[in-house]
Write an enzyme that holds these catalytic residues in place. Structure first.
Site, PDB file in Angstrom:
ATOM      1  N   ARG A  46       3.799 -15.303   2.517  1.00 27.88           N
ATOM      2  CA  ARG A  46       2.658 -14.491   2.867  1.00 27.88           C
ATOM      3  C   ARG A  46       2.570 -13.640   4.257  1.00 27.88           C
ATOM      4  NH1 ARG A  46      -1.333 -15.685   4.863  1.00 27.88           N
ATOM      5  NH2 ARG A  46      -1.570 -18.330   3.605  1.00 27.88           N
ATOM      6  N   TYR A  98      -6.618  11.767  -2.136  1.00 28.47           N
ATOM      7  CA  TYR A  98      -6.247  10.991  -3.097  1.00 28.47           C
ATOM      8  C   TYR A  98      -7.347  10.329  -3.677  1.00 28.47           C
ATOM      9  CZ  TYR A  98      -4.848   7.352  -6.571  1.00 28.47           C
ATOM     10  OH  TYR A  98      -4.608   6.306  -6.721  1.00 28.47           O
ATOM     11  N   ASP A 168      -1.578   9.760   5.788  1.00 30.27           N
ATOM     12  CA  ASP A 168      -0.231   9.941   4.505  1.00 30.27           C
ATOM     13  C   ASP A 168       0.869  10.418   4.545  1.00 30.27           C
ATOM     14  OD1 ASP A 168       0.250   9.918   1.939  1.00 30.27           O
ATOM     15  OD2 ASP A 168      -1.776   9.195   1.105  1.00 30.27           O
ATOM     16  N   LYS A 193       5.501   6.260  -5.257  1.00 29.92           N
ATOM     17  CA  LYS A 193       6.280   7.531  -5.612  1.00 29.92           C
ATOM     18  C   LYS A 193       8.070   7.523  -5.290  1.00 29.92           C
ATOM     19  CE  LYS A 193       1.471   7.703  -6.887  1.00 29.92           C
ATOM     20  NZ  LYS A 193       1.043   6.559  -6.486  1.00 29.92           N
TER      21      LYS A 193
END
Length: 375
Positions: A46, A98, A168, A193
């Protein structure tokens, strides 16, 4: 090292002694200590994992940042980003963004005491700044209307007020656009993406320019725990190896399709930043080295939009973007379905708008597919 070479070879750090060309997938959740008080640099996955670290080093180098952090999805990365802010803080955002980011801001972050103002011009963003404003959040080009924002102008305004600028960069990637070089502080990616590029892995990434911000984000990621798994880290690293060649081909095909769309009687508007008549074309030429593979277009009526979605055969009607397969999306019912109708329509996201992610199929086949779907 040139961008294309860095994509292929990634981080120079080696993680095993076998001579493996690909970075191994380290599935171990935990790592043994050599002795008390000593560490190999990896203690618990983690906190850090070798496969994930390799991806993070690669993406940080591609964006020109001091460090990157990989998350389990783009929304996980955006959620972690919001942890930089506290109750009473204010964020200014460009209004076309978005739908998932809008939903997070309005349904989660607002509940946690962070307020947002949305503006649709650089002047509007400047006017929306308040004494409690801490950051400006933008996409460029925007999703789904493909609006372009002058990053350097936004960062100049932000610096005058001591604000963070978050960009972004999912649509253009560092291959075509490097926001940190234009003055931004943090870059956000949905690695699902273009970075991954094969529609087979979820991922999100944050890249910071300043070491102090990077350390804050590392602590947030370690504490909240939505980090990227070793296997997905491997898949995104694999995808990045072909990022440059994929984007060049997708851009070439997108230009051809966008020009064809402008000639179709049933198409009333084409939003592609590579078209010379696009409102943001000149800004794009100034701040980016390419136009990408994303096109939005408006058809004559809702019936035609639905017909295209149901009749395409090579192009697939599906969410997401940036992969080798061409995908067509209906923002009003998919990416922006949770946005209130009045907000959605005010942004031009109506029942006649379609978004096309151009893949690696031939331009001839894609145009033929759209043509038969419209007839």
């Amino acid at each position: 090292m040139d961008f294309e070479t860095l994509c292929v070879h990634g981080s120079s750090k080696k993680y095993d002694t076998t001579g493996a060309i690909c970075v191994p997938i380290f599935t171990s959740a935990t790592f043994a200590h050599p002795s008390v008080g000593e560490s190999t640099g990896f203690d618990y996955s983690r906190t850090q994992n070798p496969t994930r670290e390799n991806l993070e080093h690669t993406v940080a180098s591609l964006e020109g940042g001091c460090g990157a952090i990989a998350f389990s999805s783009g929304m996980a990365a955006t959620s972690a980003l919001m942890e930089l802010f506290s109750i009473g803080n204010h964020v200014v955002s460009f209004d076309d963004l978005y739908g998932g980011s809008y939903r997070l801001f309005e349904q989660i972050s607002a509940k946690n005491g962070i307020s947002f103002t949305y503006a649709n011009t650089a002047e509007g963003i400047a006017a929306a700044i308040k004494p409690n404003t801490k950051a400006i959040f933008i996409e460029t080009p925007t999703n789904p209307m493909m609006q372009v924002i002058d990053i350097a102008a936004i960062t100049k305004t932000a610096q005058q007020h001591g604000l963070l600028v978050i960009v972004d960069n999912t649509f253009l990637t560092p291959y075509f656009q490097k926001p940190l070089e234009l003055g931004a502080d943090i870059v956000l990616h949905s690695g699902t993406k273009y970075l991954g590029g094969h529609n087979d892995a979820l991922a999100g990434l944050l890249v910071a320019k300043d070491p102090n911000i990077y350390e804050q984000l590392k602590t947030i990621a370690k504490t909240t725990g939505a980090i990227l798994s070793p296997f997905e880290s491997y898949l995104i690293t694999r995808g990045i190896k072909t990022l440059a060649v994929r984007l060049e081909r997708q851009q070439e095909t997108a230009k051809t399709i966008a020009n064809w769309l402008t000639e179709q009687k049933k198409i009333t508007a084409v939003h592609y930043i590579g078209l010379p008549n696009h409102a943001g074309h000149e800004i794009t030429r100034k701040q980016s080295s390419g136009y990408g593979g994303m096109i939005s277009f408006t058809v004559c009526d809702e019936k035609t939009a639905i017909k295209i979605l149901e009749q395409v055969k090579v192009i697939q009607y599906a969410e997401s973007l940036g992969g080798v397969e061409s995908l067509i999306t209906y923002p009003a019912l998919q990416t922006h379905a949770d946005m209130p109708e009045n907000e959605r329509l005010s942004r031009g996201i109506n029942e006649k708008l379609l978004r096309l992610s151009v893949g690696l199929e031939s331009a001839t086949d894609l145009i033929a597919d759209l043509k038969q779907a419209m007839e």
